[in-house]
Design a protein around this motif. Structure first.
Motif, PDB file in Angstrom:
ATOM      1  N   ARG A 152      -1.492  51.880  48.295  1.00 36.40           N
ATOM      2  CA  ARG A 152      -2.211  51.614  49.540  1.00 36.40           C
ATOM      3  C   ARG A 152      -3.389  52.570  49.706  1.00 36.40           C
ATOM      4  O   ARG A 152      -4.489  52.162  50.111  1.00 36.40           O
ATOM      5  N   LEU A 153      -3.172  53.846  49.392  1.00 35.46           N
ATOM      6  CA  LEU A 153      -4.269  54.814  49.484  1.00 35.46           C
ATOM      7  C   LEU A 153      -5.414  54.424  48.563  1.00 35.46           C
ATOM      8  O   LEU A 153      -6.593  54.493  48.933  1.00 35.46           O
ATOM      9  N   HIS A 154      -5.065  54.030  47.341  1.00 31.25           N
ATOM     10  CA  HIS A 154      -6.088  53.662  46.354  1.00 31.25           C
ATOM     11  C   HIS A 154      -6.962  52.524  46.889  1.00 31.25           C
ATOM     12  O   HIS A 154      -8.193  52.585  46.811  1.00 31.25           O
ATOM     13  N   VAL A 155      -6.324  51.519  47.443  1.00 33.46           N
ATOM     14  CA  VAL A 155      -7.068  50.353  47.922  1.00 33.46           C
ATOM     15  C   VAL A 155      -7.832  50.673  49.205  1.00 33.46           C
ATOM     16  O   VAL A 155      -8.984  50.252  49.372  1.00 33.46           O
ATOM     17  N   GLU A 156      -7.208  51.415  50.121  1.00 32.96           N
ATOM     18  CA  GLU A 156      -7.896  51.752  51.373  1.00 32.96           C
ATOM     19  C   GLU A 156      -9.166  52.547  51.106  1.00 32.96           C
ATOM     20  O   GLU A 156     -10.224  52.281  51.689  1.00 32.96           O
ATOM     21  N   ILE A 157      -9.078  53.530  50.227  1.00 28.13           N
ATOM     22  CA  ILE A 157     -10.263  54.333  49.894  1.00 28.13           C
ATOM     23  C   ILE A 157     -11.318  53.455  49.249  1.00 28.13           C
ATOM     24  O   ILE A 157     -12.511  53.544  49.561  1.00 28.13           O
ATOM     25  N   ALA A 158     -10.884  52.575  48.335  1.00 27.94           N
ATOM     26  CA  ALA A 158     -11.836  51.702  47.637  1.00 27.94           C
ATOM     27  C   ALA A 158     -12.540  50.761  48.601  1.00 27.94           C
ATOM     28  O   ALA A 158     -13.745  50.506  48.476  1.00 27.94           O
ATOM     29  N   ARG A 159     -11.806  50.237  49.580  1.00 29.75           N
ATOM     30  CA  ARG A 159     -12.425  49.301  50.526  1.00 29.75           C
ATOM     31  C   ARG A 159     -13.518  49.979  51.338  1.00 29.75           C
ATOM     32  O   ARG A 159     -14.552  49.368  51.625  1.00 29.75           O
ATOM     33  N   MET A 160     -13.306  51.221  51.695  1.00 26.51           N
ATOM     34  CA  MET A 160     -14.305  51.922  52.500  1.00 26.51           C
ATOM     35  C   MET A 160     -15.498  52.389  51.662  1.00 26.51           C
ATOM     36  O   MET A 160     -16.622  52.457  52.157  1.00 26.51           O
ATOM     37  N   ALA A 161     -15.255  52.712  50.393  1.00 22.91           N
ATOM     38  CA  ALA A 161     -16.301  53.326  49.574  1.00 22.91           C
ATOM     39  C   ALA A 161     -17.054  52.332  48.704  1.00 22.91           C
ATOM     40  O   ALA A 161     -18.033  52.713  48.057  1.00 22.91           O
ATOM     41  N   PHE A 162     -16.635  51.072  48.660  1.00 22.55           N
ATOM     42  CA  PHE A 162     -17.184  50.117  47.696  1.00 22.55           C
ATOM     43  C   PHE A 162     -18.712  50.022  47.751  1.00 22.55           C
ATOM     44  O   PHE A 162     -19.402  50.207  46.750  1.00 22.55           O
ATOM     45  N   LEU A 163     -19.258  49.750  48.942  1.00 16.52           N
ATOM     46  CA  LEU A 163     -20.710  49.559  49.046  1.00 16.52           C
ATOM     47  C   LEU A 163     -21.462  50.832  48.650  1.00 16.52           C
ATOM     48  O   LEU A 163     -22.483  50.764  47.955  1.00 16.52           O
ATOM     49  N   GLY A 164     -20.968  51.979  49.082  1.00 14.20           N
ATOM     50  CA  GLY A 164     -21.630  53.231  48.739  1.00 14.20           C
ATOM     51  C   GLY A 164     -21.632  53.494  47.239  1.00 14.20           C
ATOM     52  O   GLY A 164     -22.637  53.951  46.684  1.00 14.20           O
ATOM     53  N   LEU A 165     -20.513  53.199  46.579  1.00 18.97           N
ATOM     54  CA  LEU A 165     -20.432  53.440  45.135  1.00 18.97           C
ATOM     55  C   LEU A 165     -21.331  52.480  44.366  1.00 18.97           C
ATOM     56  O   LEU A 165     -21.955  52.862  43.373  1.00 18.97           O
ATOM     57  N   VAL A 166     -21.395  51.225  44.811  1.00 18.98           N
ATOM     58  CA  VAL A 166     -22.309  50.274  44.160  1.00 18.98           C
ATOM     59  C   VAL A 166     -23.751  50.728  44.325  1.00 18.98           C
ATOM     60  O   VAL A 166     -24.548  50.693  43.379  1.00 18.98           O
ATOM     61  N   LEU A 167     -24.094  51.176  45.532  1.00 25.02           N
ATOM     62  CA  LEU A 167     -25.454  51.641  45.795  1.00 25.02           C
ATOM     63  C   LEU A 167     -25.786  52.868  44.947  1.00 25.02           C
ATOM     64  O   LEU A 167     -26.845  52.937  44.308  1.00 25.02           O
ATOM     65  N   SER A 168     -24.885  53.837  44.911  1.00 20.99           N
ATOM     66  CA  SER A 168     -25.141  55.068  44.158  1.00 20.99           C
ATOM     67  C   SER A 168     -25.245  54.809  42.666  1.00 20.99           C
ATOM     68  O   SER A 168     -26.158  55.300  41.993  1.00 20.99           O
ATOM     69  N   SER A 169     -24.310  54.041  42.109  1.00 20.83           N
ATOM     70  CA  SER A 169     -24.317  53.804  40.662  1.00 20.83           C
ATOM     71  C   SER A 169     -25.470  52.893  40.255  1.00 20.83           C
ATOM     72  O   SER A 169     -26.116  53.111  39.219  1.00 20.83           O
ATOM     73  N   GLY A 170     -25.761  51.876  41.078  1.00 21.59           N
ATOM     74  CA  GLY A 170     -26.875  50.982  40.745  1.00 21.59           C
ATOM     75  C   GLY A 170     -28.216  51.704  40.771  1.00 21.59           C
ATOM     76  O   GLY A 170     -29.056  51.531  39.869  1.00 21.59           O
ATOM     77  N   THR A 171     -28.452  52.523  41.794  1.00 21.64           N
ATOM     78  CA  THR A 171     -29.712  53.264  41.856  1.00 21.64           C
ATOM     79  C   THR A 171     -29.792  54.323  40.766  1.00 21.64           C
ATOM     80  O   THR A 171     -30.878  54.614  40.257  1.00 21.64           O
ATOM     81  N   ALA A 172     -28.659  54.903  40.368  1.00 16.76           N
ATOM     82  CA  ALA A 172     -28.654  55.881  39.273  1.00 16.76           C
ATOM     83  C   ALA A 172     -29.098  55.232  37.973  1.00 16.76           C
ATOM     84  O   ALA A 172     -29.881  55.815  37.201  1.00 16.76           O
ATOM     85  N   LEU A 173     -28.617  54.027  37.710  1.00 14.78           N
ATOM     86  CA  LEU A 173     -29.024  53.327  36.480  1.00 14.78           C
ATOM     87  C   LEU A 173     -30.506  52.979  36.524  1.00 14.78           C
ATOM     88  O   LEU A 173     -31.202  53.054  35.501  1.00 14.78           O
ATOM     89  N   TRP A 174     -31.004  52.594  37.687  1.00 18.48           N
ATOM     90  CA  TRP A 174     -32.445  52.299  37.833  1.00 18.48           C
ATOM     91  C   TRP A 174     -33.272  53.540  37.506  1.00 18.48           C
ATOM     92  O   TRP A 174     -34.256  53.477  36.759  1.00 18.48           O
ATOM     93  N   MET A 175     -32.869  54.676  38.071  1.00 17.80           N
ATOM     94  CA  MET A 175     -33.638  55.899  37.860  1.00 17.80           C
ATOM     95  C   MET A 175     -33.570  56.361  36.405  1.00 17.80           C
ATOM     96  O   MET A 175     -34.551  56.868  35.861  1.00 17.80           O
ATOM     97  N   THR A 176     -32.423  56.182  35.760  1.00 19.86           N
ATOM     98  CA  THR A 176     -32.329  56.531  34.345  1.00 19.86           C
ATOM     99  C   THR A 176     -33.242  55.642  33.509  1.00 19.86           C
ATOM    100  O   THR A 176     -33.939  56.113  32.607  1.00 19.86           O
ATOM    101  N   ALA A 177     -33.232  54.360  33.818  1.00 16.49           N
ATOM    102  CA  ALA A 177     -34.106  53.431  33.092  1.00 16.49           C
ATOM    103  C   ALA A 177     -35.564  53.807  33.288  1.00 16.49           C
ATOM    104  O   ALA A 177     -36.381  53.735  32.359  1.00 16.49           O
ATOM    105  N   SER A 178     -35.917  54.243  34.499  1.00 15.33           N
ATOM    106  CA  SER A 178     -37.291  54.664  34.761  1.00 15.33           C
ATOM    107  C   SER A 178     -37.633  55.924  33.976  1.00 15.33           C
ATOM    108  O   SER A 178     -38.739  56.057  33.425  1.00 15.33           O
ATOM    109  N   THR A 179     -36.681  56.862  33.888  1.00 15.79           N
ATOM    110  CA  THR A 179     -36.915  58.105  33.145  1.00 15.79           C
ATOM    111  C   THR A 179     -37.225  57.835  31.686  1.00 15.79           C
ATOM    112  O   THR A 179     -38.079  58.486  31.080  1.00 15.79           O
ATOM    113  N   PHE A 180     -36.538  56.874  31.101  1.00 18.27           N
ATOM    114  CA  PHE A 180     -36.736  56.555  29.684  1.00 18.27           C
ATOM    115  C   PHE A 180     -37.766  55.449  29.481  1.00 18.27           C
ATOM    116  O   PHE A 180     -37.817  54.830  28.417  1.00 18.27           O
TER     117      PHE A 180
END
Length: 735
Positions: free
Chosen positions: A163-191
């Protein structure tokens, strides 16, 4: 497939993702701290006024920069020596050093590249990609568990770790997608993997050749507020061909140092605006609150990593290690297992070993992982299915029937279904029978008729194995040796006896908590973590089948308590009710997540008779939050077997128990617990309309009578016990 995509990248990339998210969480604090510490310019202050103040304080000013946080930094030369400072825009004077924060710089290098340059950047980009994959696969698993995307925030049931695993994931999902997606964009820009979108104005071919224009005479700088400024660079002293370079939120251009005229200008391109927005979203520069929120969500990753590992370890403990388990797409025999406590997996391991020894390639998996499109070489599918409760799917089989129902057609490989259960229960092998019936309705070809195994009988299993061997054309001897759970020694500290007067000897047995070492405490295994309603198992002498008893206590109570009635000729109940304080017994813990009161403030209606009061009393004892609880309890006679009768008044007095209704079956007028429900029909109906959860514990005949009574009570409201069950508001622990 989705579960595998979620599990293995998570385990493999856990270290990288943890470093990535923890360092990112630390870095998210700096933009907010900078915003709070930096003096902010007045809303009406123009670039001309700011530049004039700074130039008065530092005649050799070379450049003025404004960060997204509002911090203004000036750079100058004084008698050939460079200087820099954070500026107070109200005075133009420096107030603190402009040197980079060494802690921020250290964490930035760790976050971006692990101090390893380009190879480190690639590693961290791989971590961001893993986090993005984990986010989407995890979201799909949450939706599957909740019953669809629309039920994303549906209440959860099951073990605390899950339950803890899922509850944390439900709250953090959008933030993690935003952080990881923008990180990949910035890495692609760097290279330089993204197209160059920056548009710069061409340096002017001709200038006035004059110098010395006063800042106050530069009309364009007068019109630009400091809030729009990014950078103002002054011309090199003595160079008549140099110009002012201005960068703002709208674009960039050049100004003549002799006339102040605008020589060239280019607005920011759409691509630049997108890139800057992504940079802001990832770093929090210019959006400090968002940065803090994303940083907080990033802290969810280590927590989900820890709970995910615990879930994975628990899953591995719940099934035996099966050697030589082939991949699903290369196996001729698919062995699907539906098990609640893990014993059916033991039979599956025996069958897997025998088929492998006979030269067959076998893939064993839980029924919940049913994926017919992967069984490309399968020649047969064998299902070993236990039944949970009153005919429900066991833990490792949830979702199987739903997935089968959605198939366009049944698999071509013929099916064998073998059920495991106890003939003394009315729902004997009910789930396995449901599987066989659903397969037949789907047109799934049958290799062997449906069969059952009673009370985990090795003899029944061997008989069935010989029949399977005949169907396959091979000799098949299944010699199953039950794998006994790991037990712990419990010492009885006290007992209370009831029921002698009505020839139903019953005892409340209280055992001391066994000492838990560090790892069981962290992993929550054994008796290191348990709740009322969970089960303890005791293995009678001469029997391979353990007897299970519902717990009337939780770990926080500081003891282990069960209620046991002595049955005529009962090996286990006779042994337990003969224990005296100081005696010991070997027992193991089994979770029972489907029989828990759940969270929230919705009322509870607890219904039990006889020893069924055990877990219900545990729920009342643990009701520290004073949730409304109404208990209906059936007994033979109040003078003989009013179990927990001594505690009931105290629980009512301190608000743990809101209402108590008893039924006496050996009085002048026999009265059963279902009669007590009918007597309080108006109250019961009102509580259920208000969202109450109904929990029933006791014998199967009592449970059937309770269901009939509730059906009558709820009929005017258009509700039934079956409807409440589908809503998760009616649960039973029946024996």
């Amino acid at each position: 497939m989705i579960r595998a995509l979620h599990r293995w990248p998570g385990i493999v990339a856990l270290a990288f993702v943890t470093v990535l998210t923890l360092s990112g969480a630390v870095l998210s604090v700096f933009p907010a701290a900078e915003r709070l510490a930096a003096p902010q310019a007045d809303a009406g202050l123009s670039v001309v006024e700011l530049a004039t103040r700074i130039q008065s304080a530092y005649p050799g000013v070379e450049q003025i920069r404004r960060a997204p946080s509002g911090r203004i930094t000036a750079y100058w030369f004084d008698q050939g020596a460079p200087g820099a400072a954070v500026i107070d825009p109200a005075t133009g004077q420096g107030i603190t050093s402009a040197d980079p924060n060494p802690v921020e710089r250290w964490f930035t290098n760790l976050h971006r590249s692990l101090f390893l340059g380009d190879s480190g950047r690639i590693a961290m980009a791989a971590g961001a990609a893993a986090m993005l994959m984990l986010s989407f696969s995890g979201a799909a698993l949450i939706a599957r568990r909740a019953g669809g995307w629309r039920r994303w925030f549906a209440p959860l049931r099951g073990p605390l770790t899950g339950r803890l695993h899922v509850e944390i994931a439900r709250m953090a999902f959008l933030g993690l997608v935003l952080s990881s997606g923008t990180a990949l964009w910035m890495t692609a820009s760097t290279f330089d993997l993204l197209p160059a979108g920056a548009a710069k104005p061409s340096f002017p071919a001709t200038v006035s050749g004059e110098t010395g224009v006063a800042l106050a005479e530069m009309a364009m700088l007068n019109d630009i507020p400091v809030a729009d400024l990014r950078e103002l660079s002054f011309p090199y002293p003595g160079d008549r061909t140099d110009v002012f370079t201005l960068k703002t939120d709208r674009g960039s251009g050049y100004l003549d140092q002799g006339t102040g005229a605008l020589l060239a200008w280019t607005d920011l391109s759409a691509w630049e605006r997108v890139s800057e927005t992504i940079y802001m979203l990832h770093t929090g520069q210019g959006a400090a609150v968002l940065g803090l929120v994303l940083g907080l969500m990033a802290l969810a990753v280590p927590a989900m990593g820890a709970t995910g590992v615990l879930i994975w370890l628990a899953g591995r403990r719940g099934r035996p290690g099966i050697r030589g388990n082939q991949p699903a797409d290369r196996a001729e025999t698919i062995l699907l297992v539906g098990s609640e406590g893990g014993t059916t997996w033991g039979f599956a391991a025996t069958l897997h070993g025998a088929l492998t020894k006979a030269g067959r390639s076998v893939h064993a998996a839980p029924m919940s992982a049913f994926a017919p499109d992967r069984y490309v070489r399968a020649q047969r599918i064998i299902v070993l299915a236990a039944t949970y409760g009153a005919g429900d799917a066991p833990a490792s089989a949830r979702g199987f029937l739903e997935r089968l129902a959605t198939l366009d057609r049944a698999p071509a490989a013929p099916l064998v279904v073998l059920g495991f259960g106890d003939r003394s229960f009315p729902a004997y092998c009910a789930f396995a029978r449901d599987v066989a019936a659903a397969a037949e309705a789907k047109g799934w070809p049958e290799l062997m008729p449906f069969d059952t195994i009673d009370r985990q009988s090795p003899q029944d299993f061997a008989r069935w194995g010989r029949a399977l061997g005949e169907a396959l054309g091979i000799p098949l001897e299944l010699s199953h040796q039950p794998v006994l759970p790991k037990t712990e020694t419990l010492t009885l500290v006290s007992r209370r006896d009831y029921g002698a007067e009505v020839q139903a000897p019953t005892a409340i047995l209280r055992f001391a908590l066994p000492r838990a070492t560090l790892w069981p405490r962290l992993a929550g295994t054994g008796f290191a973590r348990f709740d009322a309603g969970d089960l303890i198992g005791v293995l009678p002498e001469g029997s391979p089948v353990p007897r299970l008893y519902s717990l009337a206590s939780a770990r926080r109570d500081g003891f282990i308590e069960i209620v046991v009635k002595k049955h005529p000729g009962g090996l286990c109940s006779g042994r337990l009710t003969a224990l005296e304080p100081g005696d010991t017994v070997a027992a193991f813990l089994r979770r029972n997540p489907d029989f828990q009161p759940g969270r929230g403030r919705a009322p509870l209606i607890l219904i039990g008779a006889g020893t069924g009061i055990g877990p219900l009393a545990g729920f009342v004892r643990g009701n520290a939050r004073r949730r409304p609880i109404h208990l209906f309890f059936g007994m033979r006679h109040p003078d003989s077997d009013f179990l927990y009768g001594e505690e009931m008044p105290g629980w009512q007095a301190d608000g743990r128990l809101s209402g108590l209704a008893t039924a006496v079956s050996r009085g002048a007028q026999p009265h059963y617990v279902q009669d007590a429900l009918r007597a309080e029909a108006a109250l019961v109906a009102r509580l259920i309309r208000d969202g109450a959860r109904v929990m029933v514990c006791g014998g199967r005949d009592m449970a059937a009578g309770v269901a009939d009574a509730l059906a009558e009570i709820l009929a005017p409201a258009g509700l039934t016990p079956a409807v409440l069950k589908t809503q998760g508001r009616y649960v039973e622990d029946v024996y």
